[in-house]
Design an enzyme around this catalytic site. Structure first.
Site, PDB file in Angstrom:
ATOM      1  N   HIS A   7      26.276  28.894  19.614  1.00  0.00           N
ATOM      2  CA  HIS A   7      25.178  28.727  18.095  1.00  0.00           C
ATOM      3  C   HIS A   7      23.438  29.625  18.655  1.00  0.00           C
ATOM      4  O   HIS A   7      23.348  29.129  20.145  1.00  0.00           O
ATOM      5  CB  HIS A   7      25.174  28.377  17.249  1.00  0.00           C
ATOM      6  CG  HIS A   7      25.133  26.639  18.231  1.00  0.00           C
ATOM      7  ND1 HIS A   7      25.673  25.837  19.042  1.00  0.00           N
ATOM      8  CD2 HIS A   7      23.395  26.218  18.235  1.00  0.00           C
ATOM      9  CE1 HIS A   7      25.089  24.468  18.909  1.00  0.00           C
ATOM     10  NE2 HIS A   7      23.591  24.664  18.632  1.00  0.00           N
ATOM     11  N   HIS A  79      16.838  26.763  19.412  1.00  0.00           N
ATOM     12  CA  HIS A  79      17.523  27.170  20.043  1.00  0.00           C
ATOM     13  C   HIS A  79      18.686  27.323  20.166  1.00  0.00           C
ATOM     14  O   HIS A  79      18.777  28.189  19.240  1.00  0.00           O
ATOM     15  CB  HIS A  79      17.571  25.234  20.958  1.00  0.00           C
ATOM     16  CG  HIS A  79      18.945  24.319  20.052  1.00  0.00           C
ATOM     17  ND1 HIS A  79      18.863  23.544  18.886  1.00  0.00           N
ATOM     18  CD2 HIS A  79      19.880  24.524  20.212  1.00  0.00           C
ATOM     19  CE1 HIS A  79      19.932  23.305  18.421  1.00  0.00           C
ATOM     20  NE2 HIS A  79      21.174  23.968  18.907  1.00  0.00           N
ATOM     21  N   GLU A 130      20.977  24.777  25.091  1.00  0.00           N
ATOM     22  CA  GLU A 130      21.676  22.950  24.826  1.00  0.00           C
ATOM     23  C   GLU A 130      22.999  23.954  24.966  1.00  0.00           C
ATOM     24  O   GLU A 130      23.501  25.187  25.317  1.00  0.00           O
ATOM     25  CB  GLU A 130      22.018  23.222  23.485  1.00  0.00           C
ATOM     26  CG  GLU A 130      23.160  22.021  22.644  1.00  0.00           C
ATOM     27  CD  GLU A 130      23.256  22.059  21.382  1.00  0.00           C
ATOM     28  OE1 GLU A 130      22.995  22.869  20.853  1.00  0.00           O
ATOM     29  OE2 GLU A 130      23.886  20.885  20.920  1.00  0.00           O
TER      30      GLU A 130
HETATM   31 CO    CO Z   1      22.723  23.285  18.680  1.00  0.00          CO
END
Ligand code: CO
Length: 134
Positions: A7, A79, A130
């Site tokens: 994502h 992020h 991440e």
């Molecule tokens: Co995230």
């Protein structure tokens, strides 16, 4: 090491308004809001077919998203998240290579109930990364 892009997360000052724009202007499939007090966020997921967009709104006084929005009041990309098969192996490889893992360096449970860690943006051209074990 990394697999697919899981994502892209965007910090937003108004989750309902942002969700409506994605749904009504972009025709996106927007999921229901989920409050995650332990992460200081309320989020929605948007199905982008080959990946997801995560809209993040601050929840609580010490939310990391509140700090981000204090610097960028209009919102912005927070992020990106890549999938990894073994997050402890990834953490060991990254630490050996000089990357900095945020927090105490060990994975914690992320927004999807899976182990995650975050890498300091300084080593990655200003982008918070991440990693999520899948
Ligand atoms: Co995230």
């Amino acid at each position: 090491m990394i697999g697919r892009l899981n994502h892209v997360a965007i910090a937003v000052p108004d989750l309902a308004a942002a969700s409506a724009r994605y749904r009504d202007l972009l025709g996106a499939q927007v999921g229901p809001p989920q409050a995650l007090p332990e992460h200081g966020v309320t989020l929605v997921f948007i199905d982008a077919g080959n990946s997801k967009v995560e809209l993040l709104e601050p929840l609580g006084a010490d939310s990391p998203i509140a700090a981000f929005l204090a610097r960028s009041p209009g919102g912005g990309m927070h992020h990106i998240c890549f999938e990894v098969p073994d997050i402890r192996a990834a953490a060991a490889t990254l630490a050996a290579g000089g990357a900095r893992i945020l927090g105490d360096g060990t994975p914690r449970t992320g927004a999807h109930g899976k182990p995650v860690l975050f890498l300091h943006p300084k080593e990655f051209d200003g982008t918070l990364i991440e990693l999520e074990e899948v």
